[in-house]
Enzyme design. Sequence first.
Site, PDB file in Angstrom:
ATOM      1  N   LYS A 113       2.045   3.479   1.649  1.00  0.00           N
ATOM      2  CA  LYS A 113       1.924   2.682   2.718  1.00  0.00           C
ATOM      3  C   LYS A 113       3.494   2.074   2.936  1.00  0.00           C
ATOM      4  CE  LYS A 113      -0.798   1.722   6.221  1.00  0.00           C
ATOM      5  NZ  LYS A 113      -2.083   2.303   6.366  1.00  0.00           N
TER       6      LYS A 113
HETATM    7  N1  GLU Z   1      -1.993   4.652   9.179  1.00  0.00           N
HETATM    8  C1  GLU Z   1      -2.870   5.670   9.377  1.00  0.00           C
HETATM    9  C2  GLU Z   1      -4.210   5.108   8.271  1.00  0.00           C
HETATM   10  O1  GLU Z   1      -4.138   4.051   7.756  1.00  0.00           O
HETATM   11  C3  GLU Z   1      -2.587   7.128   9.062  1.00  0.00           C
HETATM   12  C4  GLU Z   1      -1.796   7.496   7.928  1.00  0.00           C
HETATM   13  C5  GLU Z   1      -1.114   8.997   8.076  1.00  0.00           C
HETATM   14  O2  GLU Z   1      -1.499   9.392   9.104  1.00  0.00           O
HETATM   15  O3  GLU Z   1      -0.484   9.220   7.323  1.00  0.00           O
HETATM   16  O4  GLU Z   1      -5.013   5.901   7.548  1.00  0.00           O
END
Ligand code: GLU
Length: 416
Positions: free
Chosen positions: A105
Site C-alpha cells: 500500500k
Molecule cells: N485500494 C483497493 C483495496 O484496498 C484496491 C487495490 C488494488 O486494486 O490493488 O483493495
Amino acid sequence: MQAKSLYGMAVEQFNKAAELMDLEPDLAEVLRRPKRALIVEFPVMMDDGHIEVFTGYRVQHNVARGPAKGGIRYHPDTNLDEVKALAFWMTWKTAVMNLPYGGGKGGIRVDPKKLSKRELERLSRRYFSEIQIIIGPHNDIPAPDVNTNPDVMAWFMDTYSMNVGHTALGIVTGKPVDLGGSKGREEATGRGVKVCAGLAMEALGIDSKKATVAVQGFGNVGRFGALLIAQELGSKVVAVSDSKGGIYNPEGFDVEDLIKHKKEAGTVVTYPKGERIANEELLELDVDVLVPSALENAIHEGNADKIRAKAIVEGANGPTTPEADELLFKKGVLVVPDILANAGGVTVSYFEWVQDLQAFFWKLEQIRSALEEMMTDAFNDVMKTKEKYGVDMRTAAYVLAIDRVAYATRKRGIYP
Ligand code: GLU
C-alpha cells in the site's frame, strides 16, 4: 484522544487467528512484519512558483505468493502506521481471494482537494518517480485507493514508462479503460460489496427485496455498492453519507439520481429528496445491512452497542475496531470483513494486470461473471471456516488467508 495504532489493531486481528490455528510463533512473527517500508520526502513546484515538500510512503508487507499489490491514497491524515496496516490487510485480502499476489500500500500525506489539477499531476509524477526503486510489474503493482482515480493511474503509468523508456501497462491497475485499463474495474469493489451483501442476507434469511441498507461513504466503493445493491438485489438504500454528512429517506433513494446530484453538487447532503442526518446517526439506523465504506475506525467501542443492523459489509478497509468486533459478535451481528467484502477491486485489478501482460482484453460480461464467481467462492470458503472453528467471519477469513501465506513461506523456505 491519541488514536490507537492502526497497524497494532490489524496485528490484534491476525494474532487471534494465528492462535486459533496454532501457527508456529516464529512463522507468525515473519508474517506479521512488513517486508519493506519506504518513506519519501519530495518537493513539488506549486502553481504560484513556491515549492512545497510532501511526505509519501510505499509499504510492501509480504510477497511470498507473488508481487506486492495494493492502492495508493491521498489524504491529509495518511502516515506510516496507517499505510503499514493497509499493506498488511492487502496480504490477507489477496490470499483470501487466492490471487497470486502479496500485499502493499502507498500514500501521500496531502489534502488533494486543495491542489489544482496541474499541482496534483506534478505531485503524482514526482511521488511515483520516488517510489519507482521498489515498483515494477513483477515487483509491486499499485492501484487507486482513497482520493485517487484512473487519471492519477494514467500519470503513474506514463511516469514509469518515461523513466524506463517504453510503455509498461502492467505497472499499475485501475487505469482508464482505453489506456490498458479493464472494463468493470471502476465498479468492481462495489460489485464485490453487492455480492457479499446478497450472500449475507441469504445466510440470515433476509429477503433482499424487502431489505433496507445504509451506506456510509459515497466515494468509488459506496457509490457503486449502493447502486448495485439497489439495482441488482432490489433492496432499499435508505441512507447514504459523504464527508460532509448524511441523508435519510425511509422510502429508499433513486441511487442513480443521487450519483448525478453528487457529481454536480459535490456532496449528497444537499439532495432534496431526503432528510439530513449526521454520519454517526447513519451508522446507528435500524436497517438490515450497514455498509461502512469511508475510512478506518468508523465502528468502535463507543458506538458498536448502538448498531442495529443485522449484517455489516465492510466496504472500507479497517472500519471496525477489535473491541467493536467483540461487541458485535456477542450481539449476533454478522460482520463480513474488509479483506473479503472489499476484495472485488483487487480481484478485477488482477484481471487487468493479466490482460495487460497478455495484451489481450476481455469483455465486460466475462469480467463481471468471473468476479461474482470468485467472490461467491471466497465467501463460501470463509463461511465454512467460520463454522468449523465457531468464530466470527473476520477470524475465519484470516485463518484461510494465513494458512495460504504460511504454506508458501514454508514451501519456499527461509533464504539463505
Ligand atoms: N485500494 C483497493 C483495496 O484496498 C484496491 C487495490 C488494488 O486494486 O490493488 O483493495
